[in-house]
Write an enzyme that holds these catalytic residues in place. Sequence first.
Site, PDB file in Angstrom:
ATOM      1  N   SER A 184      -7.653  -3.649  -1.019  1.00  0.00           N
ATOM      2  CA  SER A 184      -9.186  -3.181  -0.724  1.00  0.00           C
ATOM      3  C   SER A 184     -10.251  -4.989  -1.305  1.00  0.00           C
ATOM      4  CB  SER A 184      -9.222  -3.063  -1.969  1.00  0.00           C
ATOM      5  OG  SER A 184      -9.114  -3.325  -3.282  1.00  0.00           O
ATOM      6  N   CYS A 191      -6.930   1.984   6.845  1.00  0.00           N
ATOM      7  CA  CYS A 191      -8.298   0.900   7.096  1.00  0.00           C
ATOM      8  C   CYS A 191      -8.223   0.918   8.264  1.00  0.00           C
ATOM      9  CB  CYS A 191      -7.442  -0.733   7.004  1.00  0.00           C
ATOM     10  SG  CYS A 191      -6.270  -1.528   8.413  1.00  0.00           S
TER      11      CYS A 191
HETATM   12  P1  NAD Z   1      -5.450  -2.387  -3.692  1.00  0.00           P
HETATM   13  O1  NAD Z   1      -6.367  -3.518  -3.453  1.00  0.00           O
HETATM   14  O2  NAD Z   1      -5.949  -1.203  -4.944  1.00  0.00           O
HETATM   15  O3  NAD Z   1      -3.865  -2.891  -3.606  1.00  0.00           O
HETATM   16  C1  NAD Z   1      -3.354  -3.967  -3.047  1.00  0.00           C
HETATM   17  C2  NAD Z   1      -2.509  -4.999  -3.637  1.00  0.00           C
HETATM   18  O4  NAD Z   1      -3.887  -5.451  -4.456  1.00  0.00           O
HETATM   19  C3  NAD Z   1      -1.521  -3.637  -3.932  1.00  0.00           C
HETATM   20  O5  NAD Z   1      -0.247  -4.006  -4.239  1.00  0.00           O
HETATM   21  C4  NAD Z   1      -1.442  -3.495  -5.933  1.00  0.00           C
HETATM   22  O6  NAD Z   1      -1.121  -4.145  -6.386  1.00  0.00           O
HETATM   23  C5  NAD Z   1      -3.060  -4.210  -5.600  1.00  0.00           C
HETATM   24  N1  NAD Z   1      -3.199  -5.052  -7.049  1.00  0.00           N
HETATM   25  C6  NAD Z   1      -4.154  -4.390  -7.145  1.00  0.00           C
HETATM   26  N2  NAD Z   1      -4.991  -4.360  -8.501  1.00  0.00           N
HETATM   27  C7  NAD Z   1      -5.313  -5.422  -8.444  1.00  0.00           C
HETATM   28  C8  NAD Z   1      -6.243  -6.996  -9.125  1.00  0.00           C
HETATM   29  N3  NAD Z   1      -7.041  -6.655  -9.950  1.00  0.00           N
HETATM   30  N4  NAD Z   1      -5.891  -8.158  -8.401  1.00  0.00           N
HETATM   31  C9  NAD Z   1      -4.801  -8.557  -7.895  1.00  0.00           C
HETATM   32  N5  NAD Z   1      -3.616  -7.723  -7.743  1.00  0.00           N
HETATM   33  C10 NAD Z   1      -3.792  -6.571  -7.202  1.00  0.00           C
HETATM   34  O7  NAD Z   1      -5.577  -1.640  -2.462  1.00  0.00           O
HETATM   35  P2  NAD Z   1      -4.478   0.121  -2.487  1.00  0.00           P
HETATM   36  O8  NAD Z   1      -5.917   0.715  -2.691  1.00  0.00           O
HETATM   37  O9  NAD Z   1      -3.009  -0.541  -2.911  1.00  0.00           O
HETATM   38  O10 NAD Z   1      -5.034   0.448  -0.991  1.00  0.00           O
HETATM   39  C11 NAD Z   1      -6.435   0.870   0.223  1.00  0.00           C
HETATM   40  C12 NAD Z   1      -6.858  -1.259   0.412  1.00  0.00           C
HETATM   41  O11 NAD Z   1      -6.430  -1.115   0.742  1.00  0.00           O
HETATM   42  C13 NAD Z   1      -7.811  -0.271   1.428  1.00  0.00           C
HETATM   43  O12 NAD Z   1      -9.589  -0.997   0.506  1.00  0.00           O
HETATM   44  C14 NAD Z   1      -7.602  -0.194   2.966  1.00  0.00           C
HETATM   45  O13 NAD Z   1      -8.810  -0.667   3.427  1.00  0.00           O
HETATM   46  C15 NAD Z   1      -6.973  -1.860   2.588  1.00  0.00           C
HETATM   47  N6  NAD Z   1      -5.786  -1.962   3.990  1.00  0.00           N
HETATM   48  C16 NAD Z   1      -6.701  -3.005   4.338  1.00  0.00           C
HETATM   49  C17 NAD Z   1      -5.673  -3.134   5.705  1.00  0.00           C
HETATM   50  C18 NAD Z   1      -6.110  -4.276   6.325  1.00  0.00           C
HETATM   51  O14 NAD Z   1      -4.811  -4.023   7.509  1.00  0.00           O
HETATM   52  N7  NAD Z   1      -7.935  -4.844   6.388  1.00  0.00           N
HETATM   53  C19 NAD Z   1      -5.064  -2.070   5.339  1.00  0.00           C
HETATM   54  C20 NAD Z   1      -4.175  -1.401   5.089  1.00  0.00           C
HETATM   55  C21 NAD Z   1      -4.693  -0.973   3.890  1.00  0.00           C
END
Ligand code: NAD
Length: 500
Positions: free
Chosen positions: A226, A281
């Site tokens: 995200s 996404c």
């Molecule tokens: P997220 O941001 O919650 O987690 C992503 C990763 O970051 C995970 O491995 C998680 O463990 C880690 N993480 C979580 N909180 C963190 C923090 N505070 N500090 C550092 N790392 C942390 O995302 P999600 O819920 O797993 O996935 C959904 C999100 O990903 C959506 O916003 C979606 O749009 C995005 N996404 C983007 C793409 C792209 O290529 N632009 C592709 C797929 C998903």
Amino acid sequence: MRSIEHFINGRRMAGGDGRHGDVFNPNDGQVQAQVAFAGQAELDEAVRGAAAAQPGWAALNPQRRARVLVRFGQLLEAHMDELAALLSSEHGKVLADARGDVQRGLEVIEFASGIPHLLKGEFTPGAGPGIDVYSMRQPLGVVAGITPFNFPAMIPMWMFGPAIASGNAFILKPSERDPSVPVRLAELMLEAGLPPGVLNVVHGDKDTVAAILRHRQIKAVSFVGSSAIAEEVYATGARHGKRMQAMGGAKNPGIVLPDADLDQAVASIIGAAYGSAGERCMALPVVVPVGEATAQALRGKLLAAIAGLRIGVSTDHDADYGPLINAAHKARVETWIQAGVDEGAELVVDGRGFELPGHEGGFFLKPSLFDHVTPDMTTYREEIFGPVLQIVRAHSFEEAIALPTRHQYGNGVSIFTRDGHAAREFAEQVEVGMVGINVPIPVPVGYHSFGGWKRSGFGDLNQYGMDGVRFFTRTKTVTQRWPSSGGVADASFLMPTSHA
Ligand code: NAD
């Protein structure tokens, strides 16, 4: 209770900092496994193993490295059903869609199998008298990837395919919500002939991410998740001297011009809005009909299509989509639906309050449809990441095409029309990284590259394609001269130039 282990130095390994995450079965809401979070000791062990394995791996000629990827691709195909079932059981996406998740990763592996060609450098003979210049791409060393829950096969492969093919060793920190498939991928890489230590999987949450970002031996980090976290991860990693790329969230609109084939457009939009319960996404959670007549006709056809959707468990072959990832995320999506109501949008179809008979604890939401959403509403500005479609009515082509450009996100956008000129103008002008013309989910093929603009992507290189190779390598340029022996050159104190 099943416990999901790390994969370090070629074997599964328990251990952690004492904390763990619950992995749910989204179909019934029960905890099906626990995953221990890595502490500094586990990460250090993974990095030590990676650093030890990397020079030998990089020293193999690129064709030998490519052969491992070719064999890995064959293993992915052979294990497709097993991987899809495992993926679907933790994520909740339906089996056919889970196969697509693995398949899109495989396509990047196929691209990365061309690494002997992709790594060929540049050569200029005679750049000066008797001087040749050549450049080569060399691996960075130990690199890392941090991935989201929604594509637990594809996104890890976007990263480790090009990185490992280029001669790096890789530390993967997958989402703690569906961590099993990444471990299986690492095992299959080993079976394909990858030396132990070149690909490691360490589980964890933000603390593990923080440890990765400060680790001195990790040279580059690729992140997908995200936006707020992507931005923070990007800045923290850069502060620690690492090469960074961080892909973030999205809010992709589908623009429907009055001349579009509405039946085709609706079929595309409905699948892209609600497929995988909207947890993509590159989903299309916003549709922008141009003109009142288009809006009315579109609304009617969307309603009919929504009425025919089937929500079921992820193993139901007839289901269009399955449950969401967990209860917390489901509650978050429900909160966004309420926010839309509170902001004055018309909730035409309310998908809340649904229980699948026999699976009452499952994280299911039926499709929701909003009409008369306006660009000033927070529910339009923010990502919902659930089965919620919003109609934003535009009065003119200009008003419609300005919407994606003005939005904080710029991941993907689609336009539905029969007018080639309008589509071309739109593709040219819109400030969004990936554009679909009568294509609802324009995720580029493995030999192009994936990346959004604005708050959908931090950093200047995209995922996979040549950008993936560039991100995981650095360029070295050699200027060489081989003078005949015996001739002693005079010392020169001037800057050498091409005039010499
Ligand atoms: P997220 O941001 O919650 O987690 C992503 C990763 O970051 C995970 O491995 C998680 O463990 C880690 N993480 C979580 N909180 C963190 C923090 N505070 N500090 C550092 N790392 C942390 O995302 P999600 O819920 O797993 O996935 C959904 C999100 O990903 C959506 O916003 C979606 O749009 C995005 N996404 C983007 C793409 C792209 O290529 N632009 C592709 C797929 C998903």
